[in-house]
Motif scaffolding. Structure first.
Motif, PDB file in Angstrom:
ATOM      1  N   TRP A 178     -16.733 -22.889  28.023  1.00  0.00           N
ATOM      2  CA  TRP A 178     -16.283 -24.166  27.024  1.00  0.00           C
ATOM      3  C   TRP A 178     -14.710 -23.864  26.903  1.00  0.00           C
ATOM      4  CZ3 TRP A 178     -20.493 -22.789  23.112  1.00  0.00           C
ATOM      5  CH2 TRP A 178     -21.831 -23.443  23.778  1.00  0.00           C
ATOM      6  N   ARG A 179     -14.239 -22.633  26.644  1.00  0.00           N
ATOM      7  CA  ARG A 179     -12.765 -22.601  26.857  1.00  0.00           C
ATOM      8  C   ARG A 179     -12.069 -23.152  27.778  1.00  0.00           C
ATOM      9  NH1 ARG A 179      -9.175 -20.524  22.405  1.00  0.00           N
ATOM     10  NH2 ARG A 179      -7.168 -20.316  23.439  1.00  0.00           N
ATOM     11  N   ALA A 180     -12.413 -22.760  29.043  1.00  0.00           N
ATOM     12  CA  ALA A 180     -12.106 -23.179  30.133  1.00  0.00           C
ATOM     13  C   ALA A 180     -12.143 -24.843  30.241  1.00  0.00           C
ATOM     14  CB  ALA A 180     -12.763 -22.954  31.348  1.00  0.00           C
ATOM     15  N   ILE A 181     -13.066 -25.491  29.672  1.00  0.00           N
ATOM     16  CA  ILE A 181     -12.961 -26.942  29.594  1.00  0.00           C
ATOM     17  C   ILE A 181     -12.188 -27.553  28.647  1.00  0.00           C
ATOM     18  CG2 ILE A 181     -14.391 -29.051  28.683  1.00  0.00           C
ATOM     19  CD1 ILE A 181     -15.618 -28.042  31.297  1.00  0.00           C
ATOM     20  N   PHE A 182     -11.748 -26.795  27.452  1.00  0.00           N
ATOM     21  CA  PHE A 182     -11.119 -27.154  26.519  1.00  0.00           C
ATOM     22  C   PHE A 182      -9.496 -27.157  26.942  1.00  0.00           C
ATOM     23  CE2 PHE A 182      -7.755 -26.502  23.138  1.00  0.00           C
ATOM     24  CZ  PHE A 182      -8.329 -27.205  22.202  1.00  0.00           C
ATOM     25  N   GLU A 183      -9.166 -25.958  27.782  1.00  0.00           N
ATOM     26  CA  GLU A 183      -7.801 -25.782  28.431  1.00  0.00           C
ATOM     27  C   GLU A 183      -7.646 -26.957  29.530  1.00  0.00           C
ATOM     28  OE1 GLU A 183      -7.682 -21.905  29.728  1.00  0.00           O
ATOM     29  OE2 GLU A 183      -7.304 -21.027  27.415  1.00  0.00           O
ATOM     30  N   LYS A 184      -8.586 -27.249  30.321  1.00  0.00           N
ATOM     31  CA  LYS A 184      -8.271 -28.278  31.263  1.00  0.00           C
ATOM     32  C   LYS A 184      -7.828 -29.489  30.449  1.00  0.00           C
ATOM     33  CE  LYS A 184     -10.983 -31.047  34.688  1.00  0.00           C
ATOM     34  NZ  LYS A 184     -12.433 -31.076  35.464  1.00  0.00           N
ATOM     35  N   PHE A 185      -8.366 -29.715  29.629  1.00  0.00           N
ATOM     36  CA  PHE A 185      -8.077 -31.404  28.974  1.00  0.00           C
ATOM     37  C   PHE A 185      -7.031 -31.166  27.788  1.00  0.00           C
ATOM     38  CE2 PHE A 185     -12.292 -31.959  30.671  1.00  0.00           C
ATOM     39  CZ  PHE A 185     -12.093 -32.944  31.526  1.00  0.00           C
ATOM     40  N   ASP A 186      -6.683 -30.000  27.511  1.00  0.00           N
ATOM     41  CA  ASP A 186      -5.577 -29.760  26.708  1.00  0.00           C
ATOM     42  C   ASP A 186      -4.063 -29.720  27.472  1.00  0.00           C
ATOM     43  OD1 ASP A 186      -3.524 -29.180  24.655  1.00  0.00           O
ATOM     44  OD2 ASP A 186      -4.011 -27.127  24.648  1.00  0.00           O
ATOM     45  N   ARG A 187      -3.897 -30.915  28.244  1.00  0.00           N
ATOM     46  CA  ARG A 187      -2.976 -30.933  29.212  1.00  0.00           C
ATOM     47  C   ARG A 187      -1.649 -30.751  28.830  1.00  0.00           C
ATOM     48  NH1 ARG A 187      -6.385 -35.552  30.310  1.00  0.00           N
ATOM     49  NH2 ARG A 187      -7.802 -34.976  32.068  1.00  0.00           N
ATOM     50  N   ASP A 188      -1.248 -30.924  27.216  1.00  0.00           N
ATOM     51  CA  ASP A 188       0.080 -30.651  27.039  1.00  0.00           C
ATOM     52  C   ASP A 188       0.194 -29.430  26.577  1.00  0.00           C
ATOM     53  OD1 ASP A 188      -1.360 -30.973  24.694  1.00  0.00           O
ATOM     54  OD2 ASP A 188      -0.238 -32.883  23.896  1.00  0.00           O
ATOM     55  N   ARG A 189      -0.971 -28.582  26.482  1.00  0.00           N
ATOM     56  CA  ARG A 189      -0.845 -27.102  25.882  1.00  0.00           C
ATOM     57  C   ARG A 189      -0.362 -27.212  24.366  1.00  0.00           C
ATOM     58  NH1 ARG A 189      -3.549 -27.048  29.647  1.00  0.00           N
ATOM     59  NH2 ARG A 189      -3.241 -26.015  31.539  1.00  0.00           N
ATOM     60  N   SER A 190      -0.900 -28.076  23.629  1.00  0.00           N
ATOM     61  CA  SER A 190      -0.558 -28.215  22.324  1.00  0.00           C
ATOM     62  C   SER A 190      -1.649 -27.374  21.560  1.00  0.00           C
ATOM     63  CB  SER A 190      -0.669 -29.732  21.874  1.00  0.00           C
ATOM     64  OG  SER A 190      -1.904 -30.110  21.853  1.00  0.00           O
ATOM     65  N   GLY A 191      -2.675 -26.859  22.026  1.00  0.00           N
ATOM     66  CA  GLY A 191      -3.746 -26.107  21.287  1.00  0.00           C
ATOM     67  C   GLY A 191      -4.704 -27.309  20.671  1.00  0.00           C
ATOM     68  N   LYS A 192      -4.516 -28.416  20.988  1.00  0.00           N
ATOM     69  CA  LYS A 192      -5.247 -29.657  20.403  1.00  0.00           C
ATOM     70  C   LYS A 192      -5.812 -30.609  21.503  1.00  0.00           C
ATOM     71  CE  LYS A 192      -3.050 -29.443  16.187  1.00  0.00           C
ATOM     72  NZ  LYS A 192      -2.199 -30.027  14.856  1.00  0.00           N
ATOM     73  N   ILE A 193      -6.663 -31.259  21.296  1.00  0.00           N
ATOM     74  CA  ILE A 193      -7.073 -32.372  21.970  1.00  0.00           C
ATOM     75  C   ILE A 193      -7.248 -33.652  21.327  1.00  0.00           C
ATOM     76  CG2 ILE A 193      -7.803 -31.051  24.176  1.00  0.00           C
ATOM     77  CD1 ILE A 193     -10.779 -31.749  23.313  1.00  0.00           C
ATOM     78  N   ASP A 194      -6.733 -34.699  21.841  1.00  0.00           N
ATOM     79  CA  ASP A 194      -6.759 -36.017  21.198  1.00  0.00           C
ATOM     80  C   ASP A 194      -8.099 -36.935  21.468  1.00  0.00           C
ATOM     81  OD1 ASP A 194      -6.511 -37.230  23.374  1.00  0.00           O
ATOM     82  OD2 ASP A 194      -4.255 -37.536  23.328  1.00  0.00           O
ATOM     83  N   ALA A 195      -8.169 -37.964  20.995  1.00  0.00           N
ATOM     84  CA  ALA A 195      -9.563 -38.639  21.208  1.00  0.00           C
ATOM     85  C   ALA A 195      -9.891 -38.842  22.659  1.00  0.00           C
ATOM     86  CB  ALA A 195      -9.512 -40.053  20.428  1.00  0.00           C
ATOM     87  N   GLY A 196      -8.881 -39.385  23.363  1.00  0.00           N
ATOM     88  CA  GLY A 196      -9.106 -39.732  24.924  1.00  0.00           C
ATOM     89  C   GLY A 196      -9.338 -38.441  25.563  1.00  0.00           C
ATOM     90  N   GLU A 197      -8.840 -37.450  25.241  1.00  0.00           N
ATOM     91  CA  GLU A 197      -8.967 -36.046  25.831  1.00  0.00           C
ATOM     92  C   GLU A 197     -10.565 -35.383  25.533  1.00  0.00           C
ATOM     93  OE1 GLU A 197      -4.659 -34.254  26.427  1.00  0.00           O
ATOM     94  OE2 GLU A 197      -5.547 -34.037  24.447  1.00  0.00           O
ATOM     95  N   LEU A 198     -11.099 -35.567  24.361  1.00  0.00           N
ATOM     96  CA  LEU A 198     -12.082 -35.269  23.870  1.00  0.00           C
ATOM     97  C   LEU A 198     -13.156 -36.079  24.686  1.00  0.00           C
ATOM     98  CD1 LEU A 198     -14.057 -33.726  22.104  1.00  0.00           C
ATOM     99  CD2 LEU A 198     -13.921 -35.575  20.099  1.00  0.00           C
ATOM    100  N   ARG A 199     -13.258 -37.329  24.582  1.00  0.00           N
ATOM    101  CA  ARG A 199     -13.914 -38.148  25.530  1.00  0.00           C
ATOM    102  C   ARG A 199     -14.117 -37.469  26.841  1.00  0.00           C
ATOM    103  NH1 ARG A 199     -14.139 -42.323  29.210  1.00  0.00           N
ATOM    104  NH2 ARG A 199     -15.828 -43.862  28.876  1.00  0.00           N
TER     105      ARG A 199
END
Length: 278
Positions: A178-199
């Motif tokens: 799951w960590r790998a999935i999160f880091e893959k879509f946290d493209r700006d490396r902000s430590g957060k993912i927005d709605a589009g990235e969550l989708r």
């Protein structure tokens, strides 16, 4: 995940990697149907925004038969062919059933064994919620007790709030995925993912949610109360656990793979309440 040992070959714990084939169809659950003329293994749910079929059968129709899950109360390691998804837990058993003692699966990394044994201070073969929270923190993974409770519920199908070696190993490797999935879509490396990235992240895990549901998820799991429109890693885990758990429970009743199902009041309460009281 930094600091995490790799899962042993053949161990398919977690559902971090996109499965090669979905159990209901080749598209994520809830996705729009394929173009006309392309037949899939089974029909999928209606597109975003389309009204779903009523829960009860229409006049003159026979209600769909419910799937009767087989017995068993403990988590079993999934075969490699499942693409790393935990198996569906037995439906609607007692949420406070006792957990069956277990052992570490063959090939478990020694550091995972040592981590569990350090947390199991009384040598009982089980660790409770606070011990699990501490064990995960030792790998720089700090979760709230609510997230820990959801992890324990999803991997044991009980609210006993204890896990054994087998379940602990499954949780450990799942978090790595799951960590790998999160880091893959946290493209700006902000430590957060927005709605589009969550989708996109949910789609990669096999779950297609509508824009309305997506907005609700972001509002629920955004620590700012919805102002930032983004979620952090720990809440991302809680979000995934909630979506996966509710989807799997729904699928058990969706015998026609149609995206609609009939629940008794008791079954509905037993489906939803564990996610509210975690």
């Amino acid at each position: 995940m930094s600091g995490y040992p790799h899962a042993p070959t053949g161990q398919g714990y977690g559902y971090g990697a996109p499965p090669p084939a979905q159990p209901y169809a080749s598209s994520p659950y809830g996705a729009a149907p394929p173009p006309q003329g392309h037949q899939q293994y089974a029909p999928v749910a209606t597109p975003y925004g389309a009204p779903s079929a009523p829960y009860a059968a229409g006049p003159g129709e026979k209600p769909h038969k419910e799937n009767k899950p087989h017995g068993g109360s403990s988590y079993q390691p999934p075969p490699a062919s499942m693409g790393g998804y935990p198996p569906s837990a037995p439906a609607y058993g007692s949420p406070f059933a006792s957990l069956v003692p277990s052992a570490f699966p063959p090939g478990t990394d020694p550091s995972v064994v040592a981590c569990f044994q350090m947390a199991d201070q009384d040598g009982s073969g089980f660790i409770d919620d606070k011990e699990l929270q501490g064990a995960l923190s030792s790998y720089n993974q700090k979760f709230s007790l609510r997230t820990v409770h959801l992890l324990m519920y999803l991997f044991t199908n009980t609210n006993a709030r204890k896990i054994g070696p087998k379940e602990f190993t499954a949780v450990f490797y799942s978090l790595q995925n799951w960590r790998a999935i999160f880091e893959k879509f946290d493209r700006d490396r902000s430590g957060k993912i927005d709605a589009g990235e969550l989708r996109e992240a949910l789609m990669s895990l096999g779950f297609a949610v509508s824009p309305v549901v997506l907005d609700l998820l972001v509002s629920k799991f955004d620590k700012s109360g919805g102002r930032n429109k983004a979620i952090e890693y720990d809440n991302f885990i809680e979000c995934c656990l909630t979506v996966k758990g509710l989807t799997e429970k729904f699928k058990e009743k969706d015998s026609m793979y149609s995206g609609s199902a009939t629940f008794t009041y008791e079954n509905f309460m037993l489906t939803v309440l564990p996610f509210l009281i975690a």
